[in-house]
Design a protein around this motif. Structure first.
Motif, PDB file in Angstrom:
ATOM      1  N   ASP A 333      36.711  29.446  31.440  1.00 33.60           N
ATOM      2  CA  ASP A 333      38.158  29.607  31.361  1.00 33.60           C
ATOM      3  C   ASP A 333      38.574  31.069  31.250  1.00 33.60           C
ATOM      4  OD1 ASP A 333      40.481  27.704  31.182  1.00 33.60           O
ATOM      5  OD2 ASP A 333      40.957  29.080  29.552  1.00 33.60           O
ATOM      6  N   ILE A 334      37.834  31.819  30.475  1.00 36.34           N
ATOM      7  CA  ILE A 334      38.192  33.230  30.312  1.00 36.34           C
ATOM      8  C   ILE A 334      38.167  33.923  31.666  1.00 36.34           C
ATOM      9  CG2 ILE A 334      37.365  35.432  29.404  1.00 36.34           C
ATOM     10  CD1 ILE A 334      36.671  34.010  26.839  1.00 36.34           C
ATOM     11  N   VAL A 335      37.099  33.696  32.391  1.00 37.12           N
ATOM     12  CA  VAL A 335      36.968  34.367  33.681  1.00 37.12           C
ATOM     13  C   VAL A 335      38.044  33.889  34.650  1.00 37.12           C
ATOM     14  CG1 VAL A 335      35.465  34.652  35.675  1.00 37.12           C
ATOM     15  CG2 VAL A 335      34.515  34.730  33.365  1.00 37.12           C
ATOM     16  N   VAL A 336      38.220  32.582  34.691  1.00 40.16           N
ATOM     17  CA  VAL A 336      39.092  32.037  35.723  1.00 40.16           C
ATOM     18  C   VAL A 336      40.569  32.267  35.414  1.00 40.16           C
ATOM     19  CG1 VAL A 336      39.830  29.914  36.821  1.00 40.16           C
ATOM     20  CG2 VAL A 336      37.419  30.383  36.525  1.00 40.16           C
ATOM     21  N   LYS A 337      40.952  32.104  34.163  1.00 38.10           N
ATOM     22  CA  LYS A 337      42.372  32.272  33.843  1.00 38.10           C
ATOM     23  C   LYS A 337      42.785  33.731  34.002  1.00 38.10           C
ATOM     24  CE  LYS A 337      43.633  28.105  33.003  1.00 38.10           C
ATOM     25  NZ  LYS A 337      42.880  27.362  32.057  1.00 38.10           N
ATOM     26  N   THR A 338      41.894  34.627  33.604  1.00 33.24           N
ATOM     27  CA  THR A 338      42.197  36.034  33.841  1.00 33.24           C
ATOM     28  C   THR A 338      42.468  36.232  35.323  1.00 33.24           C
ATOM     29  OG1 THR A 338      40.625  36.570  32.099  1.00 33.24           O
ATOM     30  CG2 THR A 338      41.364  38.370  33.476  1.00 33.24           C
ATOM     31  N   ASN A 339      41.580  35.661  36.102  1.00 32.96           N
ATOM     32  CA  ASN A 339      41.696  35.857  37.538  1.00 32.96           C
ATOM     33  C   ASN A 339      42.960  35.204  38.103  1.00 32.96           C
ATOM     34  OD1 ASN A 339      40.823  37.020  39.830  1.00 32.96           O
ATOM     35  ND2 ASN A 339      39.096  35.662  40.171  1.00 32.96           N
ATOM     36  N   LEU A 371      41.211  33.026  51.060  1.00 31.12           N
ATOM     37  CA  LEU A 371      39.895  32.492  50.718  1.00 31.12           C
ATOM     38  C   LEU A 371      39.454  33.037  49.362  1.00 31.12           C
ATOM     39  CD1 LEU A 371      38.025  30.676  52.381  1.00 31.12           C
ATOM     40  CD2 LEU A 371      36.661  32.711  52.849  1.00 31.12           C
ATOM     41  N   LEU A 372      39.727  34.328  49.169  1.00 36.21           N
ATOM     42  CA  LEU A 372      39.378  34.952  47.895  1.00 36.21           C
ATOM     43  C   LEU A 372      40.120  34.276  46.747  1.00 36.21           C
ATOM     44  CD1 LEU A 372      38.051  37.256  46.351  1.00 36.21           C
ATOM     45  CD2 LEU A 372      39.972  38.699  46.953  1.00 36.21           C
ATOM     46  N   MET A 373      41.407  34.037  46.972  1.00 30.94           N
ATOM     47  CA  MET A 373      42.205  33.439  45.897  1.00 30.94           C
ATOM     48  C   MET A 373      41.833  31.977  45.683  1.00 30.94           C
ATOM     49  SD  MET A 373      45.962  35.133  46.352  1.00 30.94           S
ATOM     50  CE  MET A 373      46.147  35.649  48.023  1.00 30.94           C
ATOM     51  N   LEU A 374      41.290  31.413  46.737  1.00 28.43           N
ATOM     52  CA  LEU A 374      40.909  30.006  46.639  1.00 28.43           C
ATOM     53  C   LEU A 374      39.857  29.788  45.542  1.00 28.43           C
ATOM     54  CD1 LEU A 374      41.462  27.445  48.362  1.00 28.43           C
ATOM     55  CD2 LEU A 374      39.264  27.851  49.430  1.00 28.43           C
ATOM     56  N   VAL A 375      39.008  30.795  45.370  1.00 28.61           N
ATOM     57  CA  VAL A 375      37.909  30.613  44.412  1.00 28.61           C
ATOM     58  C   VAL A 375      38.433  30.355  42.998  1.00 28.61           C
ATOM     59  CG1 VAL A 375      35.887  31.678  43.378  1.00 28.61           C
ATOM     60  CG2 VAL A 375      36.317  31.927  45.828  1.00 28.61           C
ATOM     61  N   PRO A 376      39.276  31.249  42.458  1.00 25.71           N
ATOM     62  CA  PRO A 376      39.782  30.918  41.121  1.00 25.71           C
ATOM     63  C   PRO A 376      40.647  29.665  41.113  1.00 25.71           C
ATOM     64  CG  PRO A 376      40.833  32.907  41.978  1.00 25.71           C
ATOM     65  CD  PRO A 376      39.711  32.586  42.896  1.00 25.71           C
ATOM     66  N   PHE A 378      40.419  26.955  42.879  1.00 23.36           N
ATOM     67  CA  PHE A 378      39.611  25.734  42.846  1.00 23.36           C
ATOM     68  C   PHE A 378      38.703  25.677  41.628  1.00 23.36           C
ATOM     69  CE2 PHE A 378      39.717  23.931  47.425  1.00 23.36           C
ATOM     70  CZ  PHE A 378      41.091  23.874  47.321  1.00 23.36           C
ATOM     71  N   SER A 379      38.330  26.852  41.157  1.00 21.14           N
ATOM     72  CA  SER A 379      37.495  26.844  39.956  1.00 21.14           C
ATOM     73  C   SER A 379      38.253  26.259  38.776  1.00 21.14           C
ATOM     74  CB  SER A 379      37.052  28.258  39.600  1.00 21.14           C
ATOM     75  OG  SER A 379      36.263  28.799  40.614  1.00 21.14           O
ATOM     76  N   VAL A 380      39.530  26.558  38.724  1.00 19.80           N
ATOM     77  CA  VAL A 380      40.284  26.104  37.557  1.00 19.80           C
ATOM     78  C   VAL A 380      40.418  24.588  37.565  1.00 19.80           C
ATOM     79  CG1 VAL A 380      42.657  26.209  38.435  1.00 19.80           C
ATOM     80  CG2 VAL A 380      42.214  26.709  36.071  1.00 19.80           C
ATOM     81  N   VAL A 381      40.458  24.030  38.759  1.00 20.55           N
ATOM     82  CA  VAL A 381      40.480  22.569  38.829  1.00 20.55           C
ATOM     83  C   VAL A 381      39.150  21.999  38.367  1.00 20.55           C
ATOM     84  CG1 VAL A 381      40.825  20.608  40.360  1.00 20.55           C
ATOM     85  CG2 VAL A 381      41.986  22.742  40.833  1.00 20.55           C
ATOM     86  N   GLY A 382      38.113  22.788  38.630  1.00 16.13           N
ATOM     87  CA  GLY A 382      36.785  22.261  38.354  1.00 16.13           C
ATOM     88  C   GLY A 382      36.299  21.434  39.514  1.00 16.13           C
ATOM     89  N   ILE A 383      36.703  21.861  40.701  1.00 21.27           N
ATOM     90  CA  ILE A 383      36.155  21.178  41.863  1.00 21.27           C
ATOM     91  C   ILE A 383      34.678  21.490  41.911  1.00 21.27           C
ATOM     92  CG2 ILE A 383      36.097  21.263  44.386  1.00 21.27           C
ATOM     93  CD1 ILE A 383      39.150  21.619  44.216  1.00 21.27           C
ATOM     94  N   SER A 468      32.867  33.770  38.603  1.00 19.96           N
ATOM     95  CA  SER A 468      33.092  32.339  38.428  1.00 19.96           C
ATOM     96  C   SER A 468      32.228  31.542  39.401  1.00 19.96           C
ATOM     97  CB  SER A 468      34.575  31.988  38.551  1.00 19.96           C
ATOM     98  OG  SER A 468      35.080  32.371  39.786  1.00 19.96           O
ATOM     99  N   LEU A 469      31.984  32.104  40.575  1.00 20.81           N
ATOM    100  CA  LEU A 469      31.042  31.425  41.467  1.00 20.81           C
ATOM    101  C   LEU A 469      29.657  31.367  40.824  1.00 20.81           C
ATOM    102  CD1 LEU A 469      32.001  32.772  44.994  1.00 20.81           C
ATOM    103  CD2 LEU A 469      32.330  30.482  44.063  1.00 20.81           C
ATOM    104  N   TYR A 470      29.300  32.460  40.195  1.00 29.51           N
ATOM    105  CA  TYR A 470      27.999  32.468  39.523  1.00 29.51           C
ATOM    106  C   TYR A 470      27.948  31.395  38.431  1.00 29.51           C
ATOM    107  CZ  TYR A 470      24.143  33.672  36.560  1.00 29.51           C
ATOM    108  OH  TYR A 470      23.009  33.585  35.811  1.00 29.51           O
ATOM    109  N   ILE A 471      29.040  31.310  37.676  1.00 28.14           N
ATOM    110  CA  ILE A 471      29.063  30.300  36.612  1.00 28.14           C
ATOM    111  C   ILE A 471      28.908  28.910  37.216  1.00 28.14           C
ATOM    112  CG2 ILE A 471      30.473  29.271  34.794  1.00 28.14           C
ATOM    113  CD1 ILE A 471      31.800  31.979  34.429  1.00 28.14           C
ATOM    114  N   GLY A 472      29.540  28.714  38.358  1.00 27.72           N
ATOM    115  CA  GLY A 472      29.461  27.406  38.990  1.00 27.72           C
ATOM    116  C   GLY A 472      28.085  27.112  39.557  1.00 27.72           C
ATOM    117  N   PHE A 473      27.581  28.033  40.335  1.00 27.37           N
ATOM    118  CA  PHE A 473      26.319  27.743  41.012  1.00 27.37           C
ATOM    119  C   PHE A 473      25.114  28.023  40.133  1.00 27.37           C
ATOM    120  CE2 PHE A 473      29.292  28.004  44.491  1.00 27.37           C
ATOM    121  CZ  PHE A 473      28.906  26.922  45.272  1.00 27.37           C
ATOM    122  N   GLY A 474      25.300  28.949  39.216  1.00 30.18           N
ATOM    123  CA  GLY A 474      24.201  29.222  38.296  1.00 30.18           C
ATOM    124  C   GLY A 474      24.431  28.518  36.973  1.00 30.18           C
TER     125      GLY A 474
END
Ligand code: NA
Ligand code: NA
Lengths: 507, 117, 91, 158, 137, 122, 768
Positions: A333-339, A371-376, A378-383, A468-474
């Motif tokens: 959340d910290i990473v994604v909400k900041t973003n 596409l760049l903005m898509l990452v945060p 979609f991350s916030v949804v938790g897709i 956040s991609l790292y958090i997701g995939f790693g």
């Protein structure tokens, strides 16, 4: 002394803030100091984190007064993680600020205050003393007051009045709670308090104290029904400020809640029920709030509230796995909400508005940016498998274990609404055909910016998107970290021993 | 005495709250100040009060010779007072500025940021 | 009756009573100037209370507080006067 | 320059008195400290005949104490007795005192004695407006101030 | 406020109060007082001066922006705080002391410098706040 | 012996303070209240402080007491002057039985300039 | 196998970078990706048909039990081949269909992700990774449906589809986690071992409901079907690929996959039969009222999905065989029909079935494809569809007492499906060619070859069913837990009841086709019922929920600060009050308290009145002055109780605060009486309760013992170690120096805040 590094994250920002104040008259120098300093603080945070990870909890007694007499600073896995996240979020916001904050604001101390704020956050995470925690909280709120009002626009001030009042009020409650705690135990060291509170016979009083902490921290964490200040104010300052607020400020409330309720007030069934109820309601009410907003920044504000519910839920469930879930969620959340708030800033740069009604056409015009903005987004949804997804596994499982289907429902509901809202943002802001750009005096649209500025805006977003991609995939690494934190928190004697250990050995 | 002090602290909390519930910005700030005073006195009271024995080691001695007041709550309150001073000054200026920009002291007219837009 | 008792049980209450009297005037006003005067006087009386109290508790330390009160009390009056004058000018 | 030095000495004494330690080092410290403070703030005017007027000052001090007591008792009587005997009013008192210090000291002394209160000094420093409790005879009131406080004060200061 | 009486009085009160503020600062470790109250008294001295003489005069007197005292004070306190770490590898804020007491001041150690830092910051803060408000009044 | 002196000084001081308090209650107008109280209190406090100085009988304390008294003597009249003047500005009326008001009309309203002669022109 | 799945993702990622190059003639090259995958999976056929199951596990997040575990068995194989095979044709078709389209690269990107995700769904053995891929299919479909995103309807449909499938996905997640919790594994194959455990678990019902929720939404079962017709806003290749052949079947796949572990219970079978039956009949009837070709096909797809669910619900071996066959049948003919429709649309610019006719004259190969597909759809021999239909009837007829009823439903559905198929595959090509269509011409071969291939396959398999019998159907049925005797799929079963039913189906269907004419009028006529259609109901629920949310949010966040404060306090009072009432001893230990003295009482009295005066005075200035009194009283209390430093500080700060107030006040308006009596009383009560609570709390705490070891330590060491005698100061600058440090930092920040707040005005000039 290796323990020195516990204080480095504090010292770095303190020194930075002081240096920035000395360079009050030169924005240029300030920018350089802030940029370089943020890198330094990230390095320090990584250093601290890896040391704690490898060697376990570190403590240092400020003033060399053995605990519980001085102020102890403790870097356990939880604190070190939070410090690392602060550094990550901080470096992004620092660069983003350099790129986006008006010169006028920079001239009036924006950067020093930003570093004071980061200082306060690091202090709050590292301190092992309840009153000292209060002091760090004050650093945080006063810095945030200044940041939220800096510029003094009408909406800023209106928002600030509410933000100010309710946060001060939270501090008063916190202080009241400290008073009661001291009155009951005569101690302030949190490890020591853990032992002393456990020994108090009048459990009712302990419970009341705990409730005071719950409310004091709950206001800061923006849980239901204490969150009013957040939607009233978070959308009012510049996006860079909202970013650091959205990413870190409420989380420090959550941190405090988790810390206090795993270390000092443990095992109170009544409180756990209350926390769980509040978590569910927070998820729900925040979600419906996000559902009905039209301003993207406001939507994100409500999403903050809703998602705080996940973290509180983890605390309320009170198992190692659930706490690990909460920790994972915090990290994400910290990473994604900041973003997200930086993204809202970028959108504003692109289109000159944050109202969904008037936005549109970003995807057609800026596919790569989208596409760049898509990452945060979609991350916030938790897709899955993006970062927000993983912690929900633990949270749902643990909710199921206590057979509380309401909670599962709340989790699903909040996730669903988030999904819906983000899908709608995508449709309205990115897909929909764009309107003519409004003319705003002296406002420079993104495409008119110099490359340097563009990089200052996009760099931080890309950086956090990457994280956040790292958090997701790693997720495995993050989960291991979260579990370790969960284990440490649920076995608080580890913490206590690392603070008071020496004393016990001496007869 | 503790009893009366406890009541007085309650009064401070109650008055502070009551002032916060008014619609005037000025009253709001006064309310916060009263609350802050209440909290400080609460720390003082709950830290247990001692009469006429300030925690100052007598000139000739290196230790306390007899009972003395608990210095810890005092130190805490000092910090808290100073911090609230910082916050209060900011608050006072905030009302000044808010009044100048929003042109009202009435809090009820400051809700544009909560409106749907 | 020792000196301490005399100060403690007679003079201190009288001083406190003075404080109450002053406070009554504070409440009565009628003008803000009256309130400012009484506030100033309350502080001055407070110095007296502290001085007596420092004798009865045998703590000269308290005189330091009296010193601070003496130093600073005046500033409040100055500020209020400043305010009244400025407000009057602006009206 | 000299006035600066005198102020410095004066402050040094105050320091020594405050700290209550009369050793040489404390004097030196107080002197340096006062010097620094004066250096920072650069005080306006000082007065030159500082030491000559010491005896007069002491005399004046007792005169002042006497006035203070006398007037206090007078007022006390008026306050305590149910009936008010006073005849108050604001009186314009022409000033012989010229410098700011003279005027200020005079005004303060007047205020310190009961029954009189210096309200303000005219911008041209020619008159002092005094509120008095017993002003049934305006001339006598003015003369009381001029012959009493002002005369003695100016003797010391000039 | 244009009053001779106040102006004159404040001119004399200023050095007196400053002296007093340092007195309060230095004795704090032994008796009530210390950097905070000391700083307040010092700033009150200047505020009084400003009331009497106008802000511009007071500002000219101080010769620099009072806000500058804040980072200076913070730096002094900071150095006092880190000195133990730098000098003797002790934790932040550990008190280190010169072995013998100094005349007048007493024991001199990092705590004293820390208190001086506090003193400076408090002056800077109070004056910045009050001056700013007065200016924009 | 010193106990008696202390007792007397303290009593006198206290009475003067009480006197000031009563005065404040009883006096019919603001100027009179200022007038009465400034000094009664100053004197009273001075006496009480003197009693304390004698009681502790220590040079540092005595000098501190003197400092306090000096301060009060310095500031009290200035304060009285300021608030008295301000009262006049805000239109606080003199007691109805007052005999004269030489100050009437001497202040220039816009600037608060105080003239020594004549009345207000504008 | 991971590589195979990742190929699609990598392909899409490459497109982000190299998208430019694909837009031109190189577009066709992208079809090589699915083709390659098709061949890759095809080579497993032999292993699978010999009963092998191929598994591969890659670690991902072992701490959460989430691995990338893949299983290729019979069920997966059918699906993977369908996904990659039809995928290949659709990719190729698209190259022409969207030739020169501005965003062709994006389109391929989404398709690539979708294909990969779909492969992930059908190959995952780990239920969590299945969920992950499941969600990815929803997301990629979101982008595909919204491809024409400038149209509002497209966007709306995309959001709607994502919402419905998204919530289904979340239900799946919950179900998966509960299952994992009960069985202790997320591996689907391992769950099979705990079948009894699951069935006996008290959570069985909830699991099944959750799984159904996921399957029904994804596979467009009544009443969640309505997103699918809307999804037809997507370009036709998408409709072909996602909404007929692959994604919508993910739900069916899920049911098939879980049949062995969850199936064969009353709940499972009855629900599936009921939902499937309602869906198929409901959707089939709907086809009668559509004029848009894609609309017709959409509803017939829903009906087909209904049939599949229905068949799985029957739970018999025959039903499973029928289901497996029908999946293939449907994929082949429906894909063909969609592609044909796409060509018609592409060449004539309309999909209105009432306007289309005689196109065989200009689009002959397409007409052949359409015709063949319609035959298969109709179940007319020798098409594969005929076998499929027969198997369905066989399954229903042999199903216990309700067999007759179920068969009747199946017949009705099939009749209407025939009608729909003919309408889409035959009607546009027969009859007279209107002038307006004379200019239509054959599209590039890449467009017409794919449907033709699929259509011919539909017939070929019908003639030679053994192609799929052992290689695909048998292993799939086995994987569904029915490993009985060998399956025999034949075109000709001889003259029997089923053949008769088939004949009736075909006959009636043809009758309807020739007699019943679809018209706009009818379509509008049925639109009246839209109000009670699930879509409208869900939409109005959604709308109502939105309005409700708005109301609630507006009510909670109403903008009034005092209300916010009240709520928080109320919450606090209720919680602490409750706890205190539960636990208070109501005993106050007066003995331990210090004596009451006159001066203290008077001080407190002054203070109390001062507080009240501050609160109730109408003058701001008086309030500020009264605060000065209160501050003085507090200082005195600090003096009485041994806190000289506090007294000093409190007093000096109070003075400063008063000064600040005074400096600011005269710019502010006077107090106005703003709140009414009622509000004041209400607030008063709340305040008094709050204050009393604090008092009670304080007294309670005072009744507890407290001994501070800290204090003793400070007292002993303040001078010895910290060289100070004023312990408070020693604490401030030494023991707790950091507190003090941060306190001056707070002051500094506040000062900067004040400075900037007053000095910085954002004007138009500096707003750069
Ligand atoms: Na230390
Ligand atoms: Na101190």
């Amino acid at each position: 002394m290796i323990q020195h590094i516990v204080l480095y994250p504090i010292i770095v920002h303190l020194l930075l803030a002081i240096l920035l104040l000395f360079s009050w008259n030169s924005i240029k120098i300030q920018k350089i100091i802030s940029a370089a300093g943020s890198v330094l603080s990230l390095l320090v945070a990584i250093w601290l984190f890896s040391t704690v990870w490898n060697e376990g909890t570190l403590t240092i007694q400020a003033g060399n007064w053995e605990a519980p007499f001085g102020i102890t600073f403790v870097a356990d896995a939880f604190a070190a993680t939070m410090v690392l996240l602060t550094a990550i979020s901080g470096i992004a916001v620092s660069y983003f600020s350099i790129g986006t904050i008006l010169k006028a604001r920079l001239k009036f101390g924006y950067l020093p205050i930003l570093h004071f704020l980061l200082l306060g956050l690091n202090g709050a995470f590292l301190t092992g003393d309840i009153f000292n925690l209060y002091v760090w909280f004050e650093i945080i709120i006063i810095s945030s007051f200044v940041l939220i009002t800096l510029g003094g626009e009408k909406k800023q001030l209106e928002g600030a009045v509410k933000y100010f009042t309710l946060n001060i009020f939270a501090s008063v409650i916190f202080l009241t709670a400290v008073a009661v705690l001291y009155g009951l135990t005569g101690s302030l060291n949190m490890a020591d308090l853990s032992l002393k509170v456990a020994a108090i016979e009048n459990r009712g009083l302990v419970e009341v104290t705990a409730i005071l902490f719950l409310i004091g921290f709950g206001i800061k964490a923006a849980i239901f029904p204490l969150y009013f200040w957040l939607p009233a104010s978070y959308h009012t300052p510049p996006p860079a400020v909202s970013a650091v607020f959205g990413g870190l400020l409420t989380k420090v409330g959550v941190y405090a809640l988790i810390r206090v309720f795993t270390l000092i007030f443990v095992g109170d069934a009544f409180l756990e029920t209350i926390i769980l109820t509040l978590a569910g309601l927070t998820l729900f009410v925040g979600a419906i709030g996000a559902l009905v907003q039209n301003n993207i920044s406001k939507i994100f504000s409500y999403l903050i509230i809703s998602h705080i519910g996940f973290m509180i839920l983890g605390l309320g469930l009170y198992t190692e796995a659930a706490i690990a879930g909460a920790i994972f969620y915090i990290i994400h959340d910290i990473v994604v909400k900041t973003n997200l708030f930086m993204v809202s800033g970028l959108i504003y740069r692109l289109k000159g508005t944050m109202s969904m009604k008037n936005l549109g056409g970003i995807y057609a015009k800026h596919p790569l940016l989208s596409l760049l903005m898509l990452v945060p987004l979609f991350s916030v949804v938790g897709i899955p498998p993006l970062s927000g997804f993983w912690p929900k596994l633990s949270l749902i499982t643990e909710s199921f274990k206590i057979e509380n289907y309401w909670l599962i429902g709340a989790i699903i509901f909040a996730t669903f609404i988030t999904l819906f809202v983000i899908a709608r943002i995508w449709a309205e802001v990115f897909w929909k055909e764009g309107k003519k750009l409004p003319t705003i005096q002296n406002f420079r649209y993104f495409h008119l910016l110099k490359l340097e500025k563009k990089i200052q805006i996009l760099g931080p977003i890309a950086f956090l998107a990457f994280i956040s991609l790292y958090i997701g995939f790693g997720a495995e690494n993050i989960q291991q970290l979260a579990e370790r934190v969960g284990t440490e928190l649920m076995n608080n004697q580890l913490y206590i021993e690392s603070v008071l250990g020496n004393i016990k050995e001496q007869p | 005495m503790e009893f009366l002090l406890a009541i007085l602290i309650g009064l401070l909390y109650a008055s502070g709250l009551y002032m916060m519930l008014r619609r005037s910005l000025v009253k709001l700030i006064i309310g916060l100040i009263l609350l802050g005073n209440g909290a400080n006195l609460l720390i003082f009271l709950l830290g247990r009060i001692t009469k006429g024995k300030p925690p100052i080691i007598p000139e000739e001695s290196k230790f306390f010779l007899d009972a003395y007041a608990d210095p810890v709550p005092q130190a805490l309150i000092l910090t808290a007072i100073v911090i609230s001073f910082g916050l209060q000054s900011f608050a006072i200026v905030l009302i000044k500025r808010a009044y100048k920009v929003v042109k009202t002291d009435d809090l009820d007219q400051m809700n544009s940021t909560d409106e749907f837009s | 009756m020792t000196l301490h008792d005399y100060l403690y049980y007679i003079l201190l209450p009288i001083l406190s009573f003075s404080i109450v009297l002053l406070f009554i005037r504070f409440l009565m006003g009628p003008s803000i100037a009256d309130r400012v005067i009484t506030l100033d006087l309350l502080i001055t009386t407070g110095i007296g209370v502290i001085a007596i109290y420092s004798i009865t508790s045998n703590q000269p330390t308290f005189l330091d507080i009296a010193m601070i009160l003496a130093l600073i009390a005046f500033l409040g009056t100055v500020a209020f006067s400043y305010y009244l004058e400025k407000r009057n000018k602006n009206e | 320059m000299r006035s600066r030095f005198l102020s410095n000495i004066l402050l040094t004494f105050i320091w020594v008195a405050l700290t209550g330690s009369f050793d040489l080092l404390n004097f030196v410290f107080g002197f340096v400290l006062s010097f620094l403070i004066l250096w920072v703030i650069t005080l306006g005017k000082g007065e030159s005949k500082y030491f000559k007027i010491l005896p007069k000052m002491i005399a004046f001090f007792f005169f002042f104490l006497y006035e203070l007591f006398k007037a206090n008792l007078q007022v006390a009587y008026d306050v305590i007795t149910p009936k008010f005997y006073m005849k108050p009013g604001i009186i314009k008192v022409p000033l012989d005192a010229k410098t700011d210090l003279e005027i200020t000291l005079l005004a303060n002394l007047i205020s310190l004695t009961p029954g009189t209160l210096s309200l303000d000094v005219s911008n041209d420093k020619k008159v002092l407006y005094v509120h008095g409790m017993y002003v049934s005879n305006k001339e006598k009131f003015i003369q009381g101030i001029k012959q009493g406080f002002e005369k003695r004060l100016l003797e010391i200061l000039r | 406020m244009k009053t001779i009486i106040l102006r004159t009085a404040s001119n004399y009160l200023l050095p007196l109060l400053l002296l007093f503020s340092i007195f309060i600062l230095l004795r704090g470790h032994y008796l009530p007082g210390g950097g905070f109250v000391g700083g307040l008294i010092a700033s009150i001295a200047f505020v009084l001066h400003a009331f009497a003489n106008g802000l511009e005069n007071t500002k000219n007197l101080i010769k620099m922006h009072p806000g500058f005292l804040m980072p200076v004070g913070l730096l002094v306190a900071f150095l006092a705080g880190v000195s133990p770490a730098l000098i003797s590898n002790l934790p932040f804020m550990t008190g280190i002391w010169f072995p013998e007491p100094l005349a007048v001041i007493g024991m001199v150690g990092s705590a004293l410098f820390f208190d001086i830092g506090v003193y400076l910051v408090v002056i800077g803060v109070s004056l910045t706040i009050i001056f700013t408000i007065t200016e924009s009044a | 012996m010193s106990d008696i002196i202390i007792g007397i000084l303290a009593t006198l001081g206290t009475l003067f303070v009480l006197l000031a308090a009563v005065g404040v209650i009883r006096m019919p107008d603001t100027y009179l209240r200022i007038s009465v109280t400034t000094k009664a209190a100053t004197l009273g406090i001075g006496l009480i402080l003197a009693a304390a100085a004698i009681y502790f009988n220590e040079i540092s304390i005595t000098s501190r007491v003197l400092a306090i008294i000096l301060f009060i003597l310095l500031t009290a009249p200035v304060g009285a002057h300021l608030i008295g003047r301000a009262s006049y500005f805000i239109g606080v009326k003199l007691w109805s039985k007052s005999l004269i008001d030489d100050l009437e009309g001497k202040y220039k309203k816009s600037t608060h300039e105080l003239k020594s002669e004549g009345t207000e022109e504008d | 196998m991971l590589t195979a799945i990742l190929t699609g993702f990598i392909f899409s990622l490459l497109l982000v970078v190299a998208g430019k190059y694909i837009k031109g003639k190189a577009a066709i090259l992208s079809a090589l990706v699915p083709l390659g995958l098709f061949i890759y999976f095809l080579q497993f056929t032999r292993q699978i048909s010999s009963g092998e199951i191929i598994t591969k596990t890659y670690e991902w997040v072992p701490s959460l039990g989430v691995n990338l575990g893949f299983t290729l068995d019979g069920i997966s194989l059918i699906f993977t081949l369908m996904i990659t095979g039809i995928g290949f044709l659709v990719f190729a078709y698209t190259a022409t269909y969207l030739k020169g389209h501005e965003y062709l690269d994006r389109f391929y990107g989404y398709l690539g992700i979708f294909m990969a995700a779909m492969l992930g769904v059908v190959l995952s053995d780990n239920i969590i990774s299945l969920f992950i891929f499941w969600e990815l299919t929803s997301i990629s479909s979101f982008f595909l449906i919204g491809f024409n995103n400038k149209e509002k309807a497209s966007r709306k449909s995309a959001v709607l589809a994502l919402s419905i499938t998204g919530i289904g996905g979340l239900l799946l997640l919950a179900g998966a986690l509960i299952l994992g919790n009960i069985t202790g594994t997320y591996s689907i194959s391992e769950m099979l071992l705990s079948k009894d455990l699951i069935a006996e678990s008290s959570h069985y019902i909830i699991i099944v409901i959750l799984i159904f929720g996921a399957a029904f939404t994804k596979s467009a079962q009544f009443p969640f079907h309505f997103w699918l017709p809307g999804a037809m806003k997507a370009p036709t290749p998408v409709s072909t690929y996602l909404h007929s052949a692959t994604m919508v079947k993910a739900g069916v796949y899920l049911l098939m996959r879980f049949t062995p572990s969850l199936g064969n219970t009353e709940l499972w079978n009855t629900t599936l039969i009921t939902v499937g039956a309602i869906t198929m009949v409901y959707a089939a009837i709907h086809t009668l009222f559509r004029t848009d070709l894609k609309g017709i096909l959409a509803y017939s797809t829903i009906a087909a999905l209904g049939i599949l669910v229905f068949l799985i619900g029957l739970g018999t071996r025959e039903a499973f065989v029928a289901a497996c066959v029908f999946i293939l049948v449907h994929a082949l003919y429906k894909a063909t029909l969609f592609l044909v429709t796409g060509i018609i649309d592409h060449e004539t610019g309309t999909r209105d079935v009432t306007r289309l006719s005689g196109l065989r004259k200009v689009l002959l190969p397409v007409a052949i494809a359409g015709f063949l597909a319609a035959i298969s759809n109709a179940g007319i021999p020798p098409s594969f569809g005929f076998i499929g239909k027969d198997l369905i009837y066989e399954a229903t007829l042999h199903f216990g007492n309700t067999g007759v009823l179920l068969t009747a439903l199946a017949i009705i559905t099939n009749i209407l499906l025939l009608y729909a198929g003919f309408l889409a595959g035959i009607k546009p090509f027969t009859g007279k060619l209107p002038q307006s269509f004379e200019k239509a011409h054959m599209p590039g071969f890449l467009m017409w070859i794919p449907p033709l291939i699929l259509a011919i396959l539909g017939i070929t398999i019908g003639v030679f069913p053994s192609i799929v019998q052992d290689s695909l159907i048998q292993p799939a049925v086995t994987a569904m837990g029915q490993n009985g005797s060998e399956i025999q799929i034949k075109l000709w079963h001889g003259f029997n009841l089923i053949l008769g039913l088939s004949a009736i189906t075909i006959g009636v269907g043809l009758l309807i086709y020739f007699l019943f004419k679809p018209s706009l009028k009818l379509e509008k006529g049925i639109a009246k019922f839209d109000k009670i259609a699930p879509k409208s109901i869900v939409e109005s629920i959604g709308y109502g929920f939105g309005q409700g949310s708005k109301k609630v949010t507006g009510l909670i966040q109403n903008g009034y600060l005092r209300y916010y404060v009240s709520v928080i306090i109320l919450f606090l009072v209720l919680l602490t009050g409750y706890t205190l009432l539960q636990n208070t001893k109501y005993v106050i230990d007066y003995d331990s308290f210090s004596e009451l003295t006159v001066y203290e009482v008077l001080t407190l009295l002054v203070m109390a009145v001062g507080i009240l005066y501050t609160v109730f005075t109408r003058s701001r200035l008086a309030a500020v002055a009264a605060m000065g009194v209160v501050g003085l009283a507090i200082s005195l209390i600090f003096v009485y109780y041994s806190a000289p430093d506090l007294a000093m500080t409190q007093f000096s700060i109070d003075t400063l605060t008063v000064i600040l107030f005074v400096l600011v006040l005269y710019r502010l308006p006077k107090y106005l009486k703003l709140s009414d009596r009622k509000a004041r009383i209400k607030d008063g009560i709340l305040s008094v309760v709050f204050g009393s609570l604090i008092t009670v709390l304080a007294l309670e705490v005072l009744g507890e013992p407290q001994g501070s070891q800290i204090t003793d330590f400070y007292a002993e060491n303040a001078y010895v170690l910290a060289k100070g005698k004023n312990v408070v100061n020693v604490i401030l600058v030494d023991f707790r120096g950091i507190d003090t440090f941060m306190e001056i930092a707070v002051l500094t920040i506040a000062a900067i805040g004040v400075f900037s707040l007053l000095k910085l005005r954002l004007t138009k000039k500096n707003r750069k």
